[in-house]
Design a protein around this motif. Structure first.
Motif, short mmCIF file in Angstrom:
data_model
loop_
_atom_site.label_atom_id
_atom_site.label_comp_id
_atom_site.label_asym_id
_atom_site.label_seq_id
_atom_site.Cartn_x
_atom_site.Cartn_y
_atom_site.Cartn_z
N GLN A 49 6.16 5.65 2.23
CA GLN A 49 6.63 4.28 2.44
C GLN A 49 5.48 3.34 2.84
O GLN A 49 5.69 2.17 3.12
CB GLN A 49 7.70 4.26 3.54
N GLY A 50 4.28 3.91 2.95
CA GLY A 50 3.13 3.09 3.31
C GLY A 50 2.96 2.90 4.80
O GLY A 50 2.17 2.06 5.24
N ARG A 51 3.70 3.67 5.60
CA ARG A 51 3.57 3.58 7.05
C ARG A 51 2.55 4.58 7.55
O ARG A 51 2.40 5.68 6.99
CB ARG A 51 4.92 3.85 7.73
N ALA A 52 1.88 4.23 8.65
CA ALA A 52 0.87 5.12 9.22
C ALA A 52 1.51 6.44 9.66
O ALA A 52 2.62 6.45 10.20
CB ALA A 52 0.20 4.45 10.42
N ILE A 53 0.81 7.53 9.41
CA ILE A 53 1.29 8.85 9.84
C ILE A 53 0.07 9.63 10.31
O ILE A 53 -1.00 9.58 9.69
CB ILE A 53 2.04 9.58 8.70
N GLU A 54 0.24 10.30 11.45
CA GLU A 54 -0.89 11.06 11.99
C GLU A 54 -0.88 12.48 11.41
O GLU A 54 0.17 13.11 11.33
CB GLU A 54 -0.82 11.14 13.51
N ILE A 55 -2.05 12.94 11.01
CA ILE A 55 -2.19 14.31 10.52
C ILE A 55 -3.34 15.00 11.27
O ILE A 55 -4.17 14.31 11.89
CB ILE A 55 -2.48 14.37 8.99
N LEU A 82 -5.26 4.35 3.91
CA LEU A 82 -4.17 4.44 2.92
C LEU A 82 -4.30 5.70 2.08
O LEU A 82 -5.42 6.09 1.70
CB LEU A 82 -4.17 3.21 2.01
N ASN A 83 -3.17 6.33 1.79
CA ASN A 83 -3.22 7.57 1.01
C ASN A 83 -3.55 7.29 -0.46
O ASN A 83 -3.40 6.17 -0.95
CB ASN A 83 -1.93 8.38 1.20
N SER A 84 -3.99 8.32 -1.15
CA SER A 84 -4.48 8.15 -2.52
C SER A 84 -3.40 7.67 -3.48
O SER A 84 -3.68 6.86 -4.37
CB SER A 84 -5.06 9.47 -3.02
N ALA A 85 -2.16 8.15 -3.33
CA ALA A 85 -1.09 7.76 -4.26
C ALA A 85 -0.81 6.26 -4.18
O ALA A 85 -0.56 5.60 -5.20
CB ALA A 85 0.17 8.55 -3.96
N THR A 86 -0.87 5.72 -2.99
CA THR A 86 -0.63 4.28 -2.80
C THR A 86 -1.77 3.46 -3.42
O THR A 86 -1.53 2.47 -4.11
CB THR A 86 -0.50 3.96 -1.30
N VAL A 87 -2.99 3.90 -3.18
CA VAL A 87 -4.15 3.20 -3.74
C VAL A 87 -4.09 3.25 -5.27
O VAL A 87 -4.28 2.25 -5.96
CB VAL A 87 -5.47 3.82 -3.24
N GLU A 88 -3.76 4.44 -5.78
CA GLU A 88 -3.67 4.60 -7.24
C GLU A 88 -2.60 3.67 -7.82
O GLU A 88 -2.82 3.02 -8.85
CB GLU A 88 -3.35 6.06 -7.58
N ALA A 89 -1.45 3.61 -7.17
CA ALA A 89 -0.35 2.76 -7.67
C ALA A 89 -0.80 1.30 -7.74
O ALA A 89 -0.58 0.62 -8.74
CB ALA A 89 0.87 2.90 -6.75
N ASP A 99 5.36 1.07 -0.63
CA ASP A 99 4.10 1.43 0.04
C ASP A 99 2.99 0.44 -0.31
O ASP A 99 2.14 0.13 0.53
CB ASP A 99 3.69 2.86 -0.32
N VAL A 100 3.04 -0.09 -1.54
CA VAL A 100 2.05 -1.07 -1.97
C VAL A 100 2.30 -2.42 -1.29
O VAL A 100 1.40 -3.01 -0.71
CB VAL A 100 2.05 -1.22 -3.51
N LEU A 101 3.55 -2.87 -1.33
CA LEU A 101 3.88 -4.17 -0.72
C LEU A 101 3.54 -4.20 0.76
O LEU A 101 3.04 -5.20 1.26
CB LEU A 101 5.38 -4.47 -0.91
N ARG A 102 3.78 -3.09 1.42
CA ARG A 102 3.53 -3.03 2.85
C ARG A 102 2.04 -3.14 3.19
O ARG A 102 1.69 -3.52 4.29
CB ARG A 102 4.10 -1.71 3.40
N ASN A 103 1.18 -2.81 2.23
CA ASN A 103 -0.27 -2.75 2.51
C ASN A 103 -1.09 -3.60 1.55
O ASN A 103 -2.27 -3.33 1.33
CB ASN A 103 -0.73 -1.30 2.43
N GLU A 104 -0.45 -4.65 1.02
CA GLU A 104 -1.08 -5.43 -0.05
C GLU A 104 -2.46 -5.97 0.30
O GLU A 104 -3.40 -5.89 -0.49
CB GLU A 104 -0.17 -6.59 -0.42
#
Ligand SMILES: [Zn+2]
Length: 180
Positions: A49-55, A82-89, A99-104
């Motif tokens: 969803q484009g929200r921060a997640i700790e790993i 930002l994760n790779s899938a979001t950047v790729e999209a 996820d894209v809109l949230r981090n435009e």
């Protein structure tokens, strides 16, 4: 970078960091079987969803040369939240995803960074992804990388492993000591 076969949510929920095996060979001194577990460090990436997640990222240390190696899961981008899938999209022009809109704004900056690094990246790659056409624009370079690797995650793994770079800049982790 390490292929984990899942996304950030599952990686965090299932504690997949515990399953990351030591690389067989030290990327610095090339000794085999010398990498020992050295715990984990926390960092953030983003979820679907484009929200921060700790790993947690697993680290190993070489028993021969003492460098540390971090095994960043392949869904994450080195040095970037930002994760790779979001950047790729976003780079593919899929701008309606949540996820894209949230981090435009941040994604716009990533693209600008890619455009700026695209002047240097082909030299770093040599002929690694085929010959760069003269005057290749960033957009064309992006399509060429994606055609070769299918996904940004796969592309990033290959860039880091074979060329010590990412799409956005030189990768500074676990390079030979003399180069530091
Ligand atoms: Zn070593």
């Amino acid at each position: 970078m390490v292929e984990v076969g899942c996304g950030p949510e599952e990686y965090a929920r299932e504690q997949r960091h515990c399953l990351v095996a030591a690389p067989s060979r030290c990327p610095n001194c090339e000794s085999s079987g010398k990498l020992e577990a050295l715990g984990y460090y926390p960092r953030y990436t983003t979820d679907a969803q484009g929200r921060a997640i700790e790993i947690l990222v697993r680290r190993f240390q070489c028993g021969s040369c003492a460098i540390t190696v971090s095994c960043l899961p392949d869904f994450a981008q080195p040095y970037r939240i930002l994760n790779s899938a979001t950047v790729e999209a976003y780079f593919r022009g899929q701008c309606e995803r949540h996820d894209v809109l949230r981090n435009e704004e941040l994604l716009r900056r990533y693209w600008r960074r890619f455009v700026s690094f695209s002047a240097t990246l082909p030299q770093v790659l040599g002929g690694g992804f085929g010959r760069a056409p003269p005057g290749e624009e960033a957009e064309a370079l992006w399509r060429r990388l994606l055609a070769a690797c299918k996904t940004l995650a796969g592309c990033t793994c290959r860039l880091v492993r074979d060329f010590r770079t990412t799409c956005f800049g030189i990768y500074r982790c676990h390079q030979p000591r003399l180069a530091r």
